[in-house]
Design a protein around this motif. Structure first.
Motif, mmCIF file in Angstrom:
data_model
loop_
_atom_site.group_PDB
_atom_site.id
_atom_site.type_symbol
_atom_site.label_atom_id
_atom_site.label_comp_id
_atom_site.label_asym_id
_atom_site.label_seq_id
_atom_site.Cartn_x
_atom_site.Cartn_y
_atom_site.Cartn_z
ATOM 1 N N LEU A 1 0.832 -1.205 0.000
ATOM 2 C CA LEU A 1 0.000 0.000 0.000
ATOM 3 C C LEU A 1 0.865 1.253 0.000
ATOM 4 C CD1 LEU A 1 -2.879 -0.934 2.477
ATOM 5 C CD2 LEU A 1 -3.028 -0.709 -0.006
ATOM 6 N N GLU A 2 1.972 1.199 0.745
ATOM 7 C CA GLU A 2 2.880 2.345 0.774
ATOM 8 C C GLU A 2 3.508 2.557 -0.602
ATOM 9 O OE1 GLU A 2 6.388 4.185 3.652
ATOM 10 O OE2 GLU A 2 5.766 2.104 3.886
ATOM 11 N N GLU A 3 3.881 1.459 -1.266
ATOM 12 C CA GLU A 3 4.455 1.560 -2.607
ATOM 13 C C GLU A 3 3.461 2.145 -3.601
ATOM 14 O OE1 GLU A 3 6.513 -1.374 -5.987
ATOM 15 O OE2 GLU A 3 6.165 -2.104 -3.947
ATOM 16 N N LEU A 4 2.180 1.865 -3.386
ATOM 17 C CA LEU A 4 1.133 2.378 -4.280
ATOM 18 C C LEU A 4 0.717 3.800 -3.932
ATOM 19 C CD1 LEU A 4 -1.160 -0.785 -4.438
ATOM 20 C CD2 LEU A 4 0.283 0.104 -6.279
ATOM 21 N N GLY A 5 1.196 4.315 -2.808
ATOM 22 C CA GLY A 5 0.814 5.657 -2.392
ATOM 23 C C GLY A 5 -0.513 5.697 -1.658
ATOM 24 N N ALA A 6 -0.995 4.528 -1.199
ATOM 25 C CA ALA A 6 -2.304 4.468 -0.540
ATOM 26 C C ALA A 6 -2.178 4.225 0.963
ATOM 27 C CB ALA A 6 -3.150 3.356 -1.166
ATOM 28 N N HIS A 7 -0.948 4.352 1.479
ATOM 29 C CA HIS A 7 -0.714 4.013 2.888
ATOM 30 C C HIS A 7 -1.466 4.932 3.835
ATOM 31 C CE1 HIS A 7 1.680 3.363 6.630
ATOM 32 N NE2 HIS A 7 1.630 2.128 6.200
ATOM 33 N N GLY A 8 -1.674 6.186 3.425
ATOM 34 C CA GLY A 8 -2.343 7.141 4.299
ATOM 35 C C GLY A 8 -3.858 7.122 4.207
ATOM 36 N N LYS A 9 -4.416 6.261 3.370
ATOM 37 C CA LYS A 9 -5.866 6.177 3.224
ATOM 38 C C LYS A 9 -6.527 5.705 4.521
ATOM 39 C CE LYS A 9 -7.026 7.005 -1.162
ATOM 40 N NZ LYS A 9 -8.155 7.820 -1.603
ATOM 41 N N GLU A 10 -7.735 6.208 4.761
ATOM 42 C CA GLU A 10 -8.481 5.728 5.923
ATOM 43 C C GLU A 10 -8.754 4.239 5.755
ATOM 44 O OE1 GLU A 10 -12.345 6.957 8.657
ATOM 45 O OE2 GLU A 10 -12.129 7.779 6.634
ATOM 46 N N ARG A 11 -8.531 3.494 6.848
ATOM 47 C CA ARG A 11 -8.568 2.045 6.734
ATOM 48 C C ARG A 11 -9.278 1.426 7.929
ATOM 49 N NH1 ARG A 11 -2.877 -1.030 6.275
ATOM 50 N NH2 ARG A 11 -2.352 1.065 5.582
ATOM 51 N N ILE A 12 -10.019 0.347 7.658
ATOM 52 C CA ILE A 12 -10.605 -0.480 8.712
ATOM 53 C C ILE A 12 -10.051 -1.896 8.537
ATOM 54 C CG2 ILE A 12 -12.721 -1.482 9.656
ATOM 55 C CD1 ILE A 12 -14.227 0.961 8.582
ATOM 56 N N THR A 13 -9.566 -2.494 9.614
ATOM 57 C CA THR A 13 -9.027 -3.849 9.558
ATOM 58 C C THR A 13 -10.117 -4.848 9.921
ATOM 59 O OG1 THR A 13 -6.830 -3.048 10.186
ATOM 60 C CG2 THR A 13 -7.252 -5.401 10.429
ATOM 61 N N LEU A 14 -10.303 -5.852 9.054
ATOM 62 C CA LEU A 14 -11.277 -6.909 9.307
ATOM 63 C C LEU A 14 -10.520 -8.199 9.584
ATOM 64 C CD1 LEU A 14 -13.872 -6.227 6.433
ATOM 65 C CD2 LEU A 14 -13.833 -5.278 8.755
ATOM 66 N N PHE A 15 -10.483 -8.620 10.846
ATOM 67 C CA PHE A 15 -9.835 -9.874 11.214
ATOM 68 C C PHE A 15 -10.790 -11.014 10.855
ATOM 69 C CE2 PHE A 15 -7.516 -6.952 14.057
ATOM 70 C CZ PHE A 15 -6.215 -7.302 13.731
ATOM 71 N N ASN A 16 -10.596 -11.595 9.682
ATOM 72 C CA ASN A 16 -11.482 -12.624 9.144
ATOM 73 C C ASN A 16 -11.077 -14.017 9.665
ATOM 74 O OD1 ASN A 16 -13.523 -13.698 7.526
ATOM 75 N ND2 ASN A 16 -12.179 -13.919 5.750
ATOM 76 N N LYS A 17 -11.969 -14.979 9.470
ATOM 77 C CA LYS A 17 -11.733 -16.401 9.800
ATOM 78 C C LYS A 17 -11.530 -16.640 11.294
ATOM 79 C CE LYS A 17 -9.516 -17.229 5.290
ATOM 80 N NZ LYS A 17 -8.416 -17.916 4.564
ATOM 81 N N ILE A 18 -12.220 -15.862 12.139
ATOM 82 C CA ILE A 18 -12.058 -16.076 13.579
ATOM 83 C C ILE A 18 -12.627 -17.430 13.993
ATOM 84 C CG2 ILE A 18 -12.036 -13.623 14.159
ATOM 85 C CD1 ILE A 18 -14.953 -13.966 15.085
ATOM 86 N N ASP A 19 -13.515 -17.994 13.152
ATOM 87 C CA ASP A 19 -14.070 -19.311 13.458
ATOM 88 C C ASP A 19 -13.009 -20.406 13.357
ATOM 89 O OD1 ASP A 19 -14.238 -18.383 10.750
ATOM 90 O OD2 ASP A 19 -15.242 -20.249 10.198
ATOM 91 N N LEU A 20 -11.873 -20.090 12.704
ATOM 92 C CA LEU A 20 -10.784 -21.059 12.566
ATOM 93 C C LEU A 20 -9.670 -20.841 13.587
ATOM 94 C CD1 LEU A 20 -10.428 -21.092 8.652
ATOM 95 C CD2 LEU A 20 -11.841 -22.574 10.102
ATOM 96 N N CYS A 21 -9.822 -19.824 14.438
ATOM 97 C CA CYS A 21 -8.790 -19.518 15.433
ATOM 98 C C CYS A 21 -8.902 -20.454 16.636
ATOM 99 C CB CYS A 21 -8.930 -18.077 15.922
ATOM 100 S SG CYS A 21 -8.503 -16.838 14.689
ATOM 101 N N PRO A 22 -7.765 -20.791 17.248
ATOM 102 C CA PRO A 22 -7.802 -21.599 18.481
ATOM 103 C C PRO A 22 -8.533 -20.836 19.584
ATOM 104 C CG PRO A 22 -5.584 -21.515 17.557
ATOM 105 C CD PRO A 22 -6.393 -20.503 16.810
#
Length: 444
Positions: free
Chosen positions: A313-334
């Motif tokens: 993202l930094e290489e693309l110049g999009a590092h400063g974009k507003e971002r939301i992190t989605l921690f997916n696959k929690i059903d597979l977590c211990p």
């Protein structure tokens, strides 16, 4: 010499030994883990329909300019190739043309590096005209400085990994021919980019919010797109299942529509030629109003994968974009690991197959993208403005007031300027005639 496309039949599958050279310089890289990188190379090889016959790792101060690995390790590799009846050696790092030539002559097998392996997978996946052009451009850009080292490789019969192309009938190893072809592909790609930019501009003119899904390959982005929008999207549990950006309309709980776009997955050491060729595709993330970073929370290498996404993202110049992190696959977590999933900024822990979790994503998007409600006074004969209000906002209430319409509206944030500009023009004209003004500025 010619490079032709061949169907890979079960009896002609490549049999490969995978080789990794670990140097202190690599160890110093934040996002590098030698064991994980080799495990990922195995997944890449299997994705490219290669039978992995064995692996070989060497720790060395620096790469050998002639053999890449040490001469002794090359002897060991030759023995392992003979014992396993392998016909290919795949290296986890990028090789020079001279190193490929020397290794081919010594080992008498096809030599492939990580970059060429990834390009081969992309060649298999490319289906659209844009994807085919991008992959061929990346392949030729990779091949041009290495022609002297790939003569035997390109001439091997039977096709298979490293010789698959996205539909080209032939590929002469003449430098001038390749340069001309690269120029032609760049011209074609510029035309494709021009059309893509036109579509982007049209989307912007409609005032619809644009959200991009980004993440490490196989993190579940396509599944997220399919489940959120309830549309038909290709989903497969494999690396780089999605090459071309896929956009779908997503209706938020309040009724407003946004555009959700899935992008090509990132990977450790994503080839620079590939990033360059796919820049127009990857820039969907750069053009978005909001980025959803989808993370495979069940992966043991989750922190490394997140760093790789940050770097791209930094290489693309999009590092400063507003971002939301989605921690997916929690059903597979211990058990107990879910509570440890955290990061800077806003985030959600979820499973793309849990509808309640998807509702939380939609609600968060609405909260991020939509403003507080306001009341607008719009002349009843201004159908274009009324249509725009319904298209980009959620109309909570409306009533007739003489020759005007009063709308209680919740707009997406970036449309305040557009609506306000239009209404300011009406205000000036109406006030000059002694009539009531336009927008009611109080929040309701």
């Amino acid at each position: 010499m010619k490079l032709t496309t061949h169907e890979v039949r079960p009896d002609t599958r490549d049999r490969a030994v995978l080789v990794s050279l670990v140097t202190p310089e690599l160890k110093r890289q934040d996002a590098f883990d030698a064991d994980y990188s080799l495990a990922e190379l195995i997944s890449l090889a299997e994705t490219a329909q290669v039978d992995v016959m064995g692996t070989l790792t060497q720790n060395k101060e620096y790469a050998d300019s002639k053999w890449f690995i040490g001469k002794g390790k090359a002897e060991e590799l030759k023995t392992l190739i003979g014992e396993t009846d392998a016909n290919t050696a795949i290296f986890d790092q990028e090789l020079s043309g001279a190193q490929v030539r020397n290794l081919e002559q010594f080992l008498d097998v096809k030599i492939i590096d990580r970059t060429q392996l990834i390009l081969d997978i992309f060649a298999q996946r490319a289906k659209t005209r844009e994807g085919i052009i991008q992959v061929e451009l990346a392949q030729l850009s990779y091949l041009l400085p290495r022609l002297s080292g790939h003569g035997k490789n390109l001439s091997r019969l039977g096709g298979g990994i490293g010789t698959r192309g996205p539909g080209e009938s032939k590929l002469e190893t003449d430098r001038r021919h390749i340069r001309n072809r690269i120029s032609e592909l760049k011209r074609q790609l510029q035309e494709v980019v021009r059309h893509r930019n036109l579509h982007r501009e049209r989307r912007k003119e409609t005032g619809v919010y644009q959200v991009a899904l980004v993440g490490y390959t196989n993190a579940g982005k396509s599944t997220m797109l399919k489940q959120l929008t309830h549309t038909d999207v290709f989903v497969e549990n494999q690396l780089f299942a999605t090459l071309d950006p896929t956009s779908r309309a997503l209706k938020l709980p309040g009724g407003a529509d946004i555009v959700l776009t899935d992008t090509v997955g990132f990977i450790q050491n994503l080839p620079h030629d590939l990033v360059a060729a796919f820049r127009a595709t990857l820039e969907e993330a750069n053009e978005a109003d909001l980025i959803l970073h989808v993370v495979d929370s069940s992966s043991e290498m989750m922190p490394t994968q997140m760093k790789v996404v940050d770097q791209v993202l930094e290489e693309l110049g999009a590092h400063g974009k507003e971002r939301i992190t989605l921690f997916n696959k929690i059903d597979l977590c211990p058990p107990g690991q879910e509570e440890m999933l955290t990061t800077e900024g806003e985030f959600l822990r979820l499973s793309a197959y849990n509808e309640a979790d998807l509702d939380r994503v939609r609600e968060l998007l609405e909260r991020k993208l939509m403003s507080d409600s306001r009341v607008y006074r719009i002349p009843a004969d201004k159908g274009d403005v009324i249509s725009l209000v319904y298209r980009v906002g959620e109309v909570l209430e409306n009533e007739v007031d003489g020759s005007d319409m009063l709308f209680k509206v919740r707009l997406n944030n970036k449309e305040f300027g557009k609506i306000g500009y239009m209404l300011a023009a009406y205000d000036a004209a109406r006030l000059a005639q002694g009539e009531p003004g336009g927008e009611t500025t109080n929040h309701v």
